[in-house]
Structures are given as C-alpha cells and as structure tokens.
Scaffold this motif. Structure first.
Motif, mmCIF file in Angstrom:
data_model
loop_
_atom_site.group_PDB
_atom_site.id
_atom_site.type_symbol
_atom_site.label_atom_id
_atom_site.label_comp_id
_atom_site.label_asym_id
_atom_site.label_seq_id
_atom_site.Cartn_x
_atom_site.Cartn_y
_atom_site.Cartn_z
ATOM 1 N N ALA A 1 30.890 42.278 50.223
ATOM 2 C CA ALA A 1 32.052 41.935 50.796
ATOM 3 C C ALA A 1 33.021 41.222 49.419
ATOM 4 C CB ALA A 1 32.132 41.052 52.046
ATOM 5 N N ARG A 2 31.988 40.272 48.583
ATOM 6 C CA ARG A 2 32.609 39.950 47.557
ATOM 7 C C ARG A 2 33.239 40.701 46.637
ATOM 8 N NH1 ARG A 2 27.989 35.031 46.790
ATOM 9 N NH2 ARG A 2 28.663 33.940 48.141
ATOM 10 N N GLU A 3 32.323 41.953 46.244
ATOM 11 C CA GLU A 3 32.805 42.987 45.353
ATOM 12 C C GLU A 3 34.004 43.587 45.834
ATOM 13 O OE1 GLU A 3 32.714 45.545 41.991
ATOM 14 O OE2 GLU A 3 31.732 43.585 42.662
ATOM 15 N N GLN A 4 34.223 43.636 47.220
ATOM 16 C CA GLN A 4 35.359 44.492 47.603
ATOM 17 C C GLN A 4 36.652 43.642 47.446
ATOM 18 O OE1 GLN A 4 35.677 47.540 48.725
ATOM 19 N NE2 GLN A 4 37.774 47.244 49.196
ATOM 20 N N ALA A 5 36.180 42.285 47.833
ATOM 21 C CA ALA A 5 37.357 41.166 47.536
ATOM 22 C C ALA A 5 37.779 41.074 46.138
ATOM 23 C CB ALA A 5 36.716 39.829 47.870
ATOM 24 N N ARG A 6 36.790 41.211 45.128
ATOM 25 C CA ARG A 6 37.172 41.159 43.669
ATOM 26 C C ARG A 6 37.905 42.236 43.377
ATOM 27 N NH1 ARG A 6 35.908 43.363 39.203
ATOM 28 N NH2 ARG A 6 34.369 44.758 40.162
ATOM 29 N N LYS A 7 37.778 43.702 43.898
ATOM 30 C CA LYS A 7 38.546 44.705 43.415
ATOM 31 C C LYS A 7 40.057 44.556 43.715
ATOM 32 C CE LYS A 7 34.704 48.097 43.090
ATOM 33 N NZ LYS A 7 34.175 48.990 43.852
ATOM 34 N N ILE A 8 39.963 44.058 45.128
ATOM 35 C CA ILE A 8 41.186 43.662 45.778
ATOM 36 C C ILE A 8 42.042 42.685 45.091
ATOM 37 C CG2 ILE A 8 42.778 42.777 47.883
ATOM 38 C CD1 ILE A 8 40.224 43.864 49.558
ATOM 39 N N ARG A 9 41.533 41.728 44.418
ATOM 40 C CA ARG A 9 42.084 40.788 43.783
ATOM 41 C C ARG A 9 42.710 41.348 42.417
ATOM 42 N NH1 ARG A 9 37.931 37.377 45.396
ATOM 43 N NH2 ARG A 9 37.014 37.321 43.419
ATOM 44 N N GLU A 10 41.623 42.080 41.831
ATOM 45 C CA GLU A 10 42.055 42.739 40.818
ATOM 46 C C GLU A 10 43.236 43.738 40.643
ATOM 47 O OE1 GLU A 10 38.607 44.660 38.917
ATOM 48 O OE2 GLU A 10 37.894 42.766 38.024
ATOM 49 N N GLU A 11 43.204 44.412 41.716
ATOM 50 C CA GLU A 11 44.516 45.441 42.084
ATOM 51 C C GLU A 11 45.647 44.455 42.185
ATOM 52 O OE1 GLU A 11 44.852 48.495 41.905
ATOM 53 O OE2 GLU A 11 42.833 48.567 40.847
ATOM 54 N N GLN A 12 45.605 43.509 42.857
ATOM 55 C CA GLN A 12 46.880 42.707 43.322
ATOM 56 C C GLN A 12 47.349 41.862 42.030
ATOM 57 O OE1 GLN A 12 48.337 42.551 46.289
ATOM 58 N NE2 GLN A 12 49.912 41.548 44.989
ATOM 59 N N LEU A 13 46.391 41.592 40.960
ATOM 60 C CA LEU A 13 46.922 40.876 39.701
ATOM 61 C C LEU A 13 47.654 41.771 39.031
ATOM 62 C CD1 LEU A 13 43.762 38.621 38.835
ATOM 63 C CD2 LEU A 13 45.989 37.808 39.452
ATOM 64 N N LYS A 14 46.796 43.148 38.934
ATOM 65 C CA LYS A 14 47.504 44.335 38.103
ATOM 66 C C LYS A 14 49.052 44.660 38.701
ATOM 67 C CE LYS A 14 43.404 46.521 36.730
ATOM 68 N NZ LYS A 14 42.492 47.858 37.028
ATOM 69 N N LYS A 15 48.918 44.698 39.841
ATOM 70 C CA LYS A 15 50.366 44.948 40.609
ATOM 71 C C LYS A 15 51.199 43.774 40.435
ATOM 72 C CE LYS A 15 52.345 46.143 45.253
ATOM 73 N NZ LYS A 15 52.153 46.026 46.495
ATOM 74 N N ASP A 16 50.749 42.442 40.426
ATOM 75 C CA ASP A 16 51.665 41.294 40.044
ATOM 76 C C ASP A 16 52.058 41.444 38.576
ATOM 77 O OD1 ASP A 16 51.572 40.594 42.786
ATOM 78 O OD2 ASP A 16 49.924 38.982 42.097
ATOM 79 N N LYS A 17 51.236 42.022 37.636
ATOM 80 C CA LYS A 17 51.501 41.877 36.158
ATOM 81 C C LYS A 17 52.805 43.066 36.203
ATOM 82 C CE LYS A 17 49.564 42.222 31.787
ATOM 83 N NZ LYS A 17 48.473 42.455 31.040
ATOM 84 N N ARG A 18 52.643 44.047 36.834
ATOM 85 C CA ARG A 18 53.458 45.015 36.726
ATOM 86 C C ARG A 18 54.786 44.857 36.983
ATOM 87 N NH1 ARG A 18 49.212 48.692 38.440
ATOM 88 N NH2 ARG A 18 50.199 48.498 40.521
ATOM 89 N N ASN A 19 54.747 43.957 38.261
ATOM 90 C CA ASN A 19 56.179 43.306 39.031
ATOM 91 C C ASN A 19 56.786 42.586 37.989
ATOM 92 O OD1 ASN A 19 55.705 45.232 41.066
ATOM 93 N ND2 ASN A 19 54.900 43.635 42.378
ATOM 94 N N LYS A 20 55.911 41.584 37.335
ATOM 95 C CA LYS A 20 56.523 40.753 36.614
ATOM 96 C C LYS A 20 57.290 41.185 35.300
ATOM 97 C CE LYS A 20 53.526 36.780 37.711
ATOM 98 N NZ LYS A 20 52.561 35.789 37.364
#
Length: 292
Positions: free
Chosen positions: A18-37
């Motif tokens: 679950a932690r690994e899955q959460a990590r991947k989701i956070r990484e994807e969100q961070l990448k997405k936020d970076k792209r949007n910024k």
C-alpha cells in the motif's frame, strides 16, 4: 497456480504494498503538478511577451503619429490650396492639378478676431451656382450633427446644380484624440480625392458615419485604408503610410486659424459667414433667389 492457491500476503507485506502504491501515486501527482506549473509559467511568459509587443507597437505608432509634420507639401489632385474639395452634381468634383503649399505663405493671424471673417476662395462668382464652403473636422461631433441635419438637403441642392459644396477638412481637434486623428482622417480623405475623386463624397460620409468619440485613439490608419477600399476607392495604403498630405492639412488648419475661424463647422454662403442661428437651407435659398 490458481488465485485460490496463491499465498496470502502478510499484514506487513500488505502495508508495504500500500505504501509503494501511495508512493507511485504521489510521484505521478508531483510530476503532473510540475508539468502544470511549467505550462502556467510558459503561459504567463507568452502573455507578458504579447503585452510587451502590443505596448511597443502602440508606442511606435504614437511616436509616428506625433512626429513633426513638414511645413510644405503637395496638394492632392482635385483639392485646392485652401484645403478644400468642391463637390458638384452627383459624384463630380472640381478638377485641379496638384500644387504645393507652404506654412510660410500663411498670413499671420490678426491680433484680434475680425468682426467679419473672410475665407479665401469662398466669395460668390458671377454666372455660377451659389458657393457653400464648410470648414469641418472629422472628429467634431457638432460637424457630424451638421451633416445629419443638412447633408441630404445640401446633396440635393448640388445635384440640382443650385450650389457647389466645398469642404475644407482641418486638424483643429488633433488634441481630442491620442493619435492626431483629425489630421490623419483629413489626410486619408485627401488621398481618396487624389486618386478616386468620384468616391470622395462616399468616403467623407463614411468617416462621419463611423466617427470615433473625442478623447479616443480614433480610427486606425489600417481601418482608414480599409474604409477607402470599402467605398470602392483605389488603394491609398502608401499615401496614408507616408502621410503624403499631412502638410496640406497643416497649412489649411493654420490658414483657417489665421483668418479667424475658431471652430468647426464654420460655413460660408457666397462668402458670407453663416452664424448658425438660422436655418441653413433658408439662407442658401435666399442666396439662390438673389442670384436669379
């Protein structure tokens, strides 16, 4: 191995998964936020650059429009040395060859306004129709009201051969726009009468129909060119861009001020100034009757 026979994950393994899955989701969100910024940042950069370009264009245009105008220059074909264009029946104008005008030839204004203003070239001529001469400014709202009130009747009188109608377009109200619109519009009108005299009346009418508000930038040179094309005149682009007849407008404006014209419209009927307190049509009819 069937799903039923797969080994069950321990609690610790499930937590790790679950932690690994959460990590991947956070990484994807961070990448997405970076792209949007980055997209927002580039959008801001593009918008700022566009604004700077527009400001630069406006500044350049204002500098060009405010540039000193030469004191000497040509008159347009079919325009007289007093800044006038004389309309006859239908689309005819009084034909004339180009000449040269110079501010140096304009008389100095009198110390006090004369009791009777005498406009050069506005006097009656024996054996010819009554001569109506009007000093106008294309951004002047009272001039537009004058045209709305009397334009049709003046057109009928000239079409009937009872009057000649001369308009002298001035730059009196250049300060009432941010781009010297009065002189620019008068220059465009001179460009039209030079190359397409039969379209002058249509262009003149369109300038008043679309009159900009005082205090505004006025109609752009680009749109003035398009308006000339709209009425069927020959291309005036180079004439407008070079400000070919701005000296002509300058001379006419200074001459009008020198003889005592203090505002627009100022109208003369066979040389006699109309004071605006009476009906213009009645005054013209009186002059027509007097000529017999």
């Amino acid at each position: 191995m069937s799903p039923a026979n797969e080994p069950r994950l321990s609690k610790a393994e499930k937590t790790a998964q679950a932690r690994e899955q959460a990590r991947k989701i956070r990484e994807e969100q961070l990448k997405k936020d970076k792209r949007n910024k980055m997209l927002v940042l580039w959008g801001i950069v593009v918008a700022v650059v566009a604004i700077l370009v527009i400001i630069a264009l406006v500044v350049v245009q204002n500098i060009q429009n405010s540039a000193p105008v030469a004191d000497s220059g040509p008159t347009p074909a079919n325009g007289n040395v007093h800044g006038g264009v004389t309309l006859l029946a239908n689309s005819d104008v009084v034909k004339s060859a180009p000449a040269t005008v110079n501010v140096a030839d304009v008389p100095s204004p009198a110390a006090t306004k004369p009791a009777t203003v005498t406009a050069p070239g506005a006097e009656a001529e024996a054996g010819k129709p009554v001569k109506v001469v009007a000093y106008i400014d294309f951004i002047c709202p009272i001039c537009k009201r004058f045209e709305t009130t009397y334009g049709d009747s003046l057109t009928k009188l000239r079409n009937d051969g009872k009057i000649s109608l001369e308009y002298r377009a001035l730059g009196f109200l250049d300060q009432q726009s941010t781009t010297n619109y009065s002189s620019r519009a008068a220059n465009a009108a001179a460009c039209v009468v030079n190359s397409s005299p039969e379209k002058y009346a249509d262009f003149f009418n369109l300038l008043f129909e679309r009159q900009p508000a005082e205090g505004s930038a006025g109609i752009s040179d680009k749109d003035l060119k398009a308006m000339a094309t709209e009425v069927g005149a020959a291309n005036i682009d180079s004439c407008v861009d070079s400000k070919q007849y701005r000296p002509y407008v300058k001379v006419a404006t200074q001459e009008a001020a020198a003889i005592g014209v203090t505002g627009t419209p100022t109208v003369f009927i066979d040389g006699k100034q109309w004071d605006g307190s009476t009906d213009l049509n009645a005054e013209i009819q009186t002059a027509i009757t007097a000529k017999g």
